[in-house]
Design an enzyme around this catalytic site. Structure first.
Site, PDB file in Angstrom:
ATOM      1  N   ARG A  36       7.323 -13.885   3.336  1.00  0.00           N
ATOM      2  CA  ARG A  36       6.375 -13.288   2.390  1.00  0.00           C
ATOM      3  C   ARG A  36       7.124 -12.523   1.299  1.00  0.00           C
ATOM      4  NH1 ARG A  36       0.971 -11.362   3.821  1.00  0.00           N
ATOM      5  NH2 ARG A  36       0.209  -9.850   2.312  1.00  0.00           N
ATOM      6  N   CYS A  63       3.021   0.281   1.543  1.00  0.00           N
ATOM      7  CA  CYS A  63       3.857  -0.629   0.754  1.00  0.00           C
ATOM      8  C   CYS A  63       4.818   0.167  -0.138  1.00  0.00           C
ATOM      9  CB  CYS A  63       2.975  -1.528  -0.109  1.00  0.00           C
ATOM     10  SG  CYS A  63       3.890  -2.799  -1.010  1.00  0.00           S
TER      11      CYS A  63
END
Length: 524
Positions: free
Chosen positions: A442, A347
């Site tokens: 998302r 991430c």
């Protein structure tokens, strides 16, 4: 806190090794994560094998292993979810798939193992073996033996797996089935109060039988027991880690759901609720609304819609890193809140967007809000070893793992070989490729957008294949049990109460790992 040996005085230990409510406020304004902190050992009479790791995501969803596999498209599909549930945890199916495929994934988990299968798959005597084989392939069934039924579900016989072969493709089921008179069966009324014990006894009395069909007084099929299921369930009742099962002995599974929107940006309520209802009908035990930023109007509205439609269902929402975020999602109806923005190994949210809080600080703030609101929290991201789980569980009810599971055989990533080693694809749900597959919403982007214009918040990477989920979870659970033993805690509630923290320096971090040696493997 006063020392028991010297009333009115604080011991040296109590000055240096602080409880959560003293340690984190003393470090207010400083973001701390797992390697920044160590736990102090406590007096113990507890051996690791004596500890229990039971937790829960809601009153309706207990776990005997507080680990959830991440809802990422290179981590959790049905094989991972099955393995997680069998080990006492929970799999959270991702939503980078069509709604029809997601329903099929849930079905595969729920049909994996049963005690009594209340609605067994059946075939007609007029079917051909080729049609039966096509159905097995289409539905992903792991069995090839079927009850044969006629009108009104009347039992006519049993199609044995030994007859379900391509060489018999053109034969009718009626020509190869075991006739009704020879089928091993029991009347539903004779099962008594403990059907599992009854089935176990009947299998013991009839050596060689491995399917027990249940019929009513009119010979209508009511259910099916298999010997392998009964034996497994009997073993589980004696096991230290118990598989995560529902009241019908089916494996439990969670599902992350996408929130579809209309052209005006509003939630497509009909489509959203219809898909959620279909998932619940298939047996989904929890639904999750997972986004990079969960403290938003859209996530709150989605959770409220689900709560109104499914009052007793476990709802998971996230992700947030603040007490306000936890309180917001709890008020909307969430049972469990995911904590973590940017800590995952793939991430890049903190780098790209400049936001996010290091995990331990975020967990402390979130845990205090969760306690006030009566909800649970999940530590999502940043965990690289069992010691991180030990620390996370001093504040969280369970943890979510992605990278530690992505290299296992059960993960759905693509396999590739590089220099003689085998790797699997592992990517962030904010990566360009994952967003192309459907996860753009998302991160607040349109699924129909031009992805080369979007700021990706994840990368695409490789994980070396690491064996089975059983092996990975066994090692991690052993490490967590060791951690509880060092604190003298028999369970997670005692673990949280006994945890005492201290900050460590970079030199202390280096000291914690093997150093100043050349590491070798046994037998080399």
């Amino acid at each position: 806190m006063a020392s028991s040996k010297s009333p009115g005085r604080v011991s040296l230990d109590e000055r240096f090794y602080l409880s959560a409510d003293r340690f984190f406020p003393a470090n207010a304004g400083l973001g701390l994560t797992y390697d920044d902190v160590s736990l102090a050992t406590r007096y113990s009479e507890v051996l690791p094998r004596m500890t229990r790791l039971d937790s829960a995501l809601s009153d309706a969803l207990p776990l005997s292993l507080p680990i959830v596999s991440s809802d990422m498209d290179t981590v959790t599909e049905h094989r991972m979810a099955i393995a997680m549930a069998l080990n006492g945890g929970l799999g959270l199916l991702h939503y980078n798939m069509t709604e029809v495929v997601q329903l099929s994934e849930v079905r595969r988990v729920k049909n994996h193992i049963h005690g009594m299968i209340g609605d067994p798959a059946v075939v007609s005597p007029d079917h051909t073996i080729a049609e039966v084989l096509a159905r097995i392939e289409h539905d992903g069934l792991a069995f090839s033996t079927f009850p044969v039924t006629g009108p009104d579900n009347v039992l006519l016989g049993l199609l044995p797996g030994s007859a379900v072969k391509e060489r018999h493709g053109q034969r009718k089921v009626a020509a190869v089935m075991t006739p009704r008179a020879q089928v091993f069966s029991v009347f539903e009324k004779d099962l008594g109060k403990d059907p599992i014990a009854t089935a176990d006894r009947l299998f013991s009395d009839h050596v060689g039988q491995n399917k027990l069909l249940v019929v009513d007084a009119k010979n209508r099929l009511r259910g099916l027991f298999t010997l392998s299921d009964i034996e497994r369930i009997s073993e589980e009742s004696r096991a230290h880690v118990r598989p995560t099962r529902d009241s019908h002995f089916r494996l439990r599974v969670g599902v992350a759901v996408s929130v579809p929107r209309r052209a005006d940006g509003e939630i497509d309520r009909d489509r959203f609720l219809a898909h959620a209802a279909a998932l619940v009908e298939e047996g989904a035990d929890a639904l999750a609304i997972s986004t990079a930023h969960g403290h938003t109007k859209g996530v709150g509205e989605a959770i409220r819609l689900l709560r109104k439609a499914h009052k007793g269902l476990t709802l998971i929402a996230g992700n947030v890193t603040s007490g306000e975020g936890v309180e917001f999602l709890a008020a909307a109806g969430a049972d469990t809140v995911k904590i973590g923005q940017g800590p995952g190994s793939i991430c890049t949210t903190r780098i790209v967007a400049g936001v996010g809080i290091p995990q331990l600080t975020a967990l402390y703030v979130a845990s205090r809000a969760a306690a006030r609101k009566g909800v649970r929290i999940l530590a999502d991201g940043g965990i690289t070893k069992s010691g991180d789980i030990v620390k996370a569980l001093t504040l969280a009810d369970a943890v979510i793992l992605g990278g530690l599971l992505a290299g296992s055989r059960e993960a759905p990533g693509k396999l590739m070989e590089i220099n003689g080693k085998t790797y699997k694809e592992y990517r962030g749900m904010g990566s360009h490729e994952a967003m192309r597959k459907g996860s753009a919403a998302r991160y607040g982007h349109s699924a129909s957008g031009k992805f080369n214009k979007v700021a990706a918040e994840g990368i695409e990477a490789l994980k070396e294949v690491s064996g089975s989920v059983d092996q990975v979870l066994g090692t991690l659970a052993g490490g967590v049990q060791s951690g509880l033993g060092y604190l003298g805690a028999q369970n997670l509630a005692e673990h949280r109460a006994k945890a005492r923290y201290i900050r460590v320096t970079p030199a202390g971090q280096r000291e914690a790992a093997p150093h100043d040696v050349i590491e070798i493997k046994a037998g080399s």
